[in-house]
Write a protein that holds these residues in place. Sequence first.
Motif, mmCIF file in Angstrom:
data_model
loop_
_atom_site.group_PDB
_atom_site.id
_atom_site.type_symbol
_atom_site.label_atom_id
_atom_site.label_comp_id
_atom_site.label_asym_id
_atom_site.label_seq_id
_atom_site.Cartn_x
_atom_site.Cartn_y
_atom_site.Cartn_z
ATOM 1 N N ALA A 142 0.786 -0.960 0.126
ATOM 2 C CA ALA A 142 -0.014 0.001 0.144
ATOM 3 C C ALA A 142 0.595 1.287 0.193
ATOM 4 C CB ALA A 142 -1.081 0.006 0.919
ATOM 5 N N GLY A 143 0.832 2.145 1.064
ATOM 6 C CA GLY A 143 1.862 3.341 1.253
ATOM 7 C C GLY A 143 3.222 3.100 0.840
ATOM 8 N N GLY A 144 3.749 1.782 0.896
ATOM 9 C CA GLY A 144 4.899 1.335 0.805
ATOM 10 C C GLY A 144 5.087 1.318 -0.927
ATOM 11 N N LEU A 145 4.135 0.982 -1.593
ATOM 12 C CA LEU A 145 4.316 0.873 -3.108
ATOM 13 C C LEU A 145 4.472 2.406 -3.658
ATOM 14 C CD1 LEU A 145 1.050 -0.786 -3.876
ATOM 15 C CD2 LEU A 145 3.215 -1.674 -4.504
ATOM 16 N N MET A 146 3.714 3.339 -2.817
ATOM 17 C CA MET A 146 3.864 4.936 -3.169
ATOM 18 C C MET A 146 5.435 5.107 -2.972
ATOM 19 S SD MET A 146 0.462 6.112 -1.235
ATOM 20 C CE MET A 146 1.015 7.846 -1.122
ATOM 21 N N LEU A 147 5.861 4.742 -2.030
ATOM 22 C CA LEU A 147 7.544 5.323 -1.859
ATOM 23 C C LEU A 147 8.246 4.441 -2.938
ATOM 24 C CD1 LEU A 147 7.690 5.024 1.873
ATOM 25 C CD2 LEU A 147 7.410 6.814 0.459
ATOM 26 N N ALA A 148 7.955 3.439 -3.341
ATOM 27 C CA ALA A 148 8.894 2.535 -4.434
ATOM 28 C C ALA A 148 8.514 3.026 -5.755
ATOM 29 C CB ALA A 148 8.534 1.166 -4.622
ATOM 30 N N TRP A 149 7.074 3.607 -5.970
ATOM 31 C CA TRP A 149 6.628 4.104 -7.355
ATOM 32 C C TRP A 149 7.179 5.235 -7.785
ATOM 33 C CZ3 TRP A 149 1.037 2.248 -7.091
ATOM 34 C CH2 TRP A 149 0.810 0.953 -7.324
ATOM 35 N N ILE A 150 7.577 6.341 -6.681
ATOM 36 C CA ILE A 150 7.937 7.464 -6.903
ATOM 37 C C ILE A 150 9.449 7.741 -7.300
ATOM 38 C CG2 ILE A 150 6.261 9.014 -5.548
ATOM 39 C CD1 ILE A 150 9.694 8.541 -4.272
ATOM 40 N N CYS A 151 10.031 6.341 -7.315
ATOM 41 C CA CYS A 151 11.592 6.194 -7.671
ATOM 42 C C CYS A 151 11.749 6.043 -9.111
ATOM 43 C CB CYS A 151 12.071 5.148 -6.978
ATOM 44 S SG CYS A 151 12.467 5.597 -4.856
ATOM 45 N N ASP A 152 12.777 6.401 -9.723
ATOM 46 C CA ASP A 152 12.856 6.018 -11.180
ATOM 47 C C ASP A 152 13.194 4.625 -11.538
ATOM 48 O OD1 ASP A 152 12.895 8.978 -11.781
ATOM 49 O OD2 ASP A 152 14.721 9.070 -10.752
ATOM 50 N N LEU A 153 13.939 3.998 -10.778
ATOM 51 C CA LEU A 153 14.175 2.622 -10.920
ATOM 52 C C LEU A 153 13.629 1.952 -9.753
ATOM 53 C CD1 LEU A 153 15.920 3.680 -13.331
ATOM 54 C CD2 LEU A 153 17.789 1.940 -12.616
ATOM 55 N N ILE A 154 13.223 0.660 -9.809
ATOM 56 C CA ILE A 154 12.979 -0.312 -8.663
ATOM 57 C C ILE A 154 13.945 -1.592 -8.919
ATOM 58 C CG2 ILE A 154 11.439 -1.390 -7.255
ATOM 59 C CD1 ILE A 154 9.262 0.647 -8.460
ATOM 60 N N ILE A 155 14.614 -1.858 -7.803
ATOM 61 C CA ILE A 155 15.548 -3.009 -7.967
ATOM 62 C C ILE A 155 15.052 -3.838 -6.591
ATOM 63 C CG2 ILE A 155 17.771 -4.062 -7.926
ATOM 64 C CD1 ILE A 155 18.603 -1.543 -9.169
ATOM 65 N N ALA A 156 14.632 -5.015 -6.786
ATOM 66 C CA ALA A 156 13.905 -5.881 -5.761
ATOM 67 C C ALA A 156 14.741 -7.043 -5.580
ATOM 68 C CB ALA A 156 12.587 -6.306 -5.910
ATOM 69 N N SER A 157 14.629 -7.869 -4.328
ATOM 70 C CA SER A 157 15.169 -9.122 -4.144
ATOM 71 C C SER A 157 14.026 -9.905 -4.671
ATOM 72 C CB SER A 157 15.575 -9.331 -2.808
ATOM 73 O OG SER A 157 14.579 -8.851 -1.917
ATOM 74 N N ASP A 158 14.301 -11.343 -4.796
ATOM 75 C CA ASP A 158 13.583 -12.385 -5.132
ATOM 76 C C ASP A 158 12.461 -12.583 -4.020
ATOM 77 O OD1 ASP A 158 15.225 -13.787 -3.610
ATOM 78 O OD2 ASP A 158 16.158 -14.788 -5.397
ATOM 79 N N ASP A 159 12.453 -12.165 -2.987
ATOM 80 C CA ASP A 159 11.689 -12.614 -1.785
ATOM 81 C C ASP A 159 10.739 -11.205 -1.594
ATOM 82 O OD1 ASP A 159 13.261 -10.520 -0.460
ATOM 83 O OD2 ASP A 159 13.632 -11.724 1.277
ATOM 84 N N ALA A 160 11.069 -10.105 -2.502
ATOM 85 C CA ALA A 160 10.176 -9.090 -2.336
ATOM 86 C C ALA A 160 8.419 -9.399 -2.892
ATOM 87 C CB ALA A 160 10.448 -7.729 -3.125
ATOM 88 N N PHE A 161 7.497 -8.797 -2.254
ATOM 89 C CA PHE A 161 6.291 -8.888 -2.558
ATOM 90 C C PHE A 161 5.562 -7.424 -2.406
ATOM 91 C CE2 PHE A 161 4.473 -8.989 1.591
ATOM 92 C CZ PHE A 161 5.409 -9.776 2.244
#
Length: 298
Positions: free
Chosen positions: A143-162
């Motif tokens: 939820a609000g965590g998505l907003m923080l990721a989405w405002i960034c230009d790139l998103i790099i995640a680990s394979d355990d991210a959801f």
Amino acid sequence: MSDPSTENEFPEPVYETDEPILYDVKEGIASIRMNRPRYNNAQNNQMTYALDEAFQKAVADDDVKVIILRGEGKHFSAGHDIGTPGRDHHLSQERKTLWYDHANKPGGEFQYVKEQEVYLGMCRRWRDIPKPTIAMVQGACIAGGLMLAWICDLIIASDDAFFADPVVRMGIPGVEYFAHPFELNPRIAKEFLFLGERMSAERAYQMGMLNRVVARDQLEAETYAIAERMAGMPRLGLALTKQAVNHIEDLQGKRTGMDAVFGMHHFAHAHNSLISTDKLGGFDAKSMADSQRQKDQK
Ligand code: ZN
């Protein structure tokens, strides 16, 4: 009828830290770390303003070429704080938009004005930072965590991210920064919202929401390696390129669409207040998790 001067009284927050955001700069890369690991980096207003201050510092520092946003502990962010002792309802006296103080306002005005500043306003401000930003995401991004990721230009995640936005359960059409149909194609965005279920890093990658998915123990090294390569590009070139892509997104309707959906979002908050105990339909962090579990078992 309740007295509008008293209906917005809340318990004083108990902050578990004076440093909800940690900041450092090394070799042209600013690291901004959300530092509420005990609460899975739930975003209270204390953290929001500290985050804004860190972004401002990184923008003002000529040595900073690239900014990495990350979270301490197991998870990137569990979303907006709707249930920790540090949940706070009052915002900074020094607001970042020109909206007036919400705290003494009655009815729907309270939430509408608050969210203009602290959710929509802040996220747009951060999205337009004239330096490249990278979200480094592990574990939960909800939820609000998505907003923080989405405002960034790139998103790099680990394979355990959801990733999940479960707020339809509250009768609300997604979080305040409504980028869902830009981050996912519209049909997948509907599924993501209708079900409110976790999307794996792998699927989010297939949908184009993520730039890379790497093993958890490679996440930091990979994110900083990419940041370093970007930091080798000229500052103005990066700033203009970012502006160019953001501008095209806005021409595609991102900004005006978000304005329209923000109105629907606040109709939902107001509707909840009319038919239930509060603007979140009576849900807090715990009852949301319980209710999602019950649904998943059916
Ligand atoms: Zn809201």
